[in-house]
Scaffold this active site. Structure first.
Site, short mmCIF file in Angstrom:
data_model
loop_
_atom_site.label_atom_id
_atom_site.label_comp_id
_atom_site.label_asym_id
_atom_site.label_seq_id
_atom_site.Cartn_x
_atom_site.Cartn_y
_atom_site.Cartn_z
N ARG A 1 0.86 -1.18 0.00
CA ARG A 1 0.00 0.00 0.00
C ARG A 1 0.90 1.24 0.00
NH1 ARG A 1 -4.71 -2.48 2.30
NH2 ARG A 1 -4.68 -4.52 1.26
N HIS A 2 0.39 2.33 -0.54
CA HIS A 2 1.14 3.58 -0.53
C HIS A 2 1.21 4.12 0.89
CE1 HIS A 2 2.39 7.67 -1.55
NE2 HIS A 2 2.63 7.25 -2.78
N ALA A 3 2.34 4.69 1.26
CA ALA A 3 2.52 5.18 2.62
C ALA A 3 1.71 6.44 2.91
CB ALA A 3 4.00 5.47 2.88
N ARG B 1 -6.03 7.91 3.77
CA ARG B 1 -4.93 7.04 4.19
C ARG B 1 -5.08 6.66 5.65
NH1 ARG B 1 -2.84 3.42 4.95
NH2 ARG B 1 -0.72 2.69 4.62
#
Length: 382
Positions: free
Chosen positions: A229-231, A281
């Site tokens: 997953r993207h941070a 996020r």
């Protein structure tokens, strides 16, 4: 319009490197027309003896040393060292990746060679550079991934750190070495003088992590692993379908509205928990549950088709074999055939930049050990 010569045609490169980072840099230049002479010691480059093998030939060596000529020189032998100096006196570029100080002790350091040839661009590639507390340490890709923070950032959040599935430090080092050499050659056109380049693989790998660097240097954070997953953004990662996995990238509010509609959950776009990228996020586990639920009765190809139709960047996960045989790779000419005396016609990777009016392909295979030694020595007599 008639085809033009390759951008580096006429450039003379003397390559003392072995294994991957240095050979990768000079292979990129050979792809662009540079005349690369690979200097090998007794026994040859270590990659000649590393598999996988086909008909006794190393596939790795073929890929990393395409388009070059080979001469065997024992640099501890005065006569062979004299040949190396003569070749360097005619070269535009010298690349070496010995431990710091080795080439100078052999009389082949930058001061000695540039005294004879002031226009020479001399590039030294090492694990940690010519200076600094670690300059004398040996370094392999796994060591550099461990020390740079790359490995600590790779893997599942609740799992152990993992290596990236490619020798990324060597490749990064090769790219930056070639980039630095090109910059020095451009400068030479204006000044008439060469330059010495000090490239550390550690530095190159650290420079390949701008997202982590920004978080550490600007925000004082200590990034950790987040898996696939993207941070910083969501939904931006890999998710399971009923069969297979898929990647999706939603990076702004407009795309998120379309994404919510595409997965049959338009109400998510009005939920304050998902109002901004940062909020999304923060609440990514809730989004992941919604995405997984929607995709659970579809295979990955169906999921990707639906998201693509909605204008959402998405893709199924391909294997390396699938990627290299894909229509995209073929149409872009990322690999092209060469005629090898033992392997016959074999496809080898080619540098990825397309130059106008310069056809791709038309390259030599990697050389046999000392294949061109007699020819190169004869050329010195002219």
């Amino acid at each position: 319009m008639a085809a033009r010569t390759k951008p580096l045609s006429g450039l003379q490169v003397l390559d003392f490197t072995r294994v991957l980072a240095g050979p990768y840099a000079s292979a990129l230049m050979a792809d662009l027309g540079a005349e690369v002479i690979k200097v090998e010691g007794p026994g040859g480059d270590e990659y000649r003896h590393v598999g996988p093998f086909r008909e006794g030939e190393s596939a790795l060596f073929q890929a990393a040393n395409r388009g070059k000529r080979s001469i065997l020189l024992d640099l501890k032998d005065p006569a062979d060292r004299k040949v190396a100096i003569a070749l360097a006196s005619r070269a535009d570029v010298v690349i070496e990746n010995f431990r710091p100080g080795v080439m100078a002790r052999l009389g082949l350091g930058p001061d000695e060679l540039r005294r004879r040839n002031p226009r020479l661009v001399y590039a030294s590639i090492s694990g940690f550079g010519q200076t600094g507390p670690n300059h004398a340490r040996p370094a392999y890709d796994i060591v550099l991934q461990a020390m740079s923070g790359m490995m600590a950032l790779t893997g599942d959040a609740d799992g152990p750190p993992m290596m990236v599935g490619e020798a990324i430090a060597d490749v990064a080092g090769g790219l930056f070495a070639a980039w630095g050499i090109m910059a020095a050659l451009f400068e030479r056109e204006r000044t008439g003088e060469g330059r010495v380049i000090d490239l550390a693989l550690f530095d190159a790998l650290a420079s390949m992590m701008p997202t982590a660097a920004a978080r550490v240097l600007v925000c004082g954070q200590d990034p950790s692993r987040v898996g696939s997953r993207h941070a910083l953004s969501a939904p931006f990662g890999v998710y399971p379908a009923g069969k297979g996995h898929f990647a999706v990238a939603v990076l702004n509010d407009r795309l998120f509205i379309r994404f919510a509609q595409a997965i049959g959950r338009p109400e998510l776009a009005a939920d304050p928990r998902f109002a901004t990228d940062a909020e999304r996020r923060l609440h990514e586990p809730v989004l992941a549950e919604a995405i997984t639920s929607w995709a659970s009765d579809r295979d990955a190809a169906e999921v990707v088709a639906a998201l693509t139709e909605a204008g959402i960047p998405a893709a199924p996960l391909s294997t390396a074999r699938e990627a290299w045989s894909s229509g995209q790779v073929v149409s872009r000419g990322l690999a092209s055939p060469v005629d090898h005396p033992i392997l016959g016609q074999v496809a080898l990777p080619e540098q990825p930049v397309h130059f106008s009016d310069v056809p791709r392909g038309n390259r030599r295979p990697a050389p046999a050990l000392d294949e061109h030694g007699a020819q190169i020595r004869a050329e010195l007599e002219k």
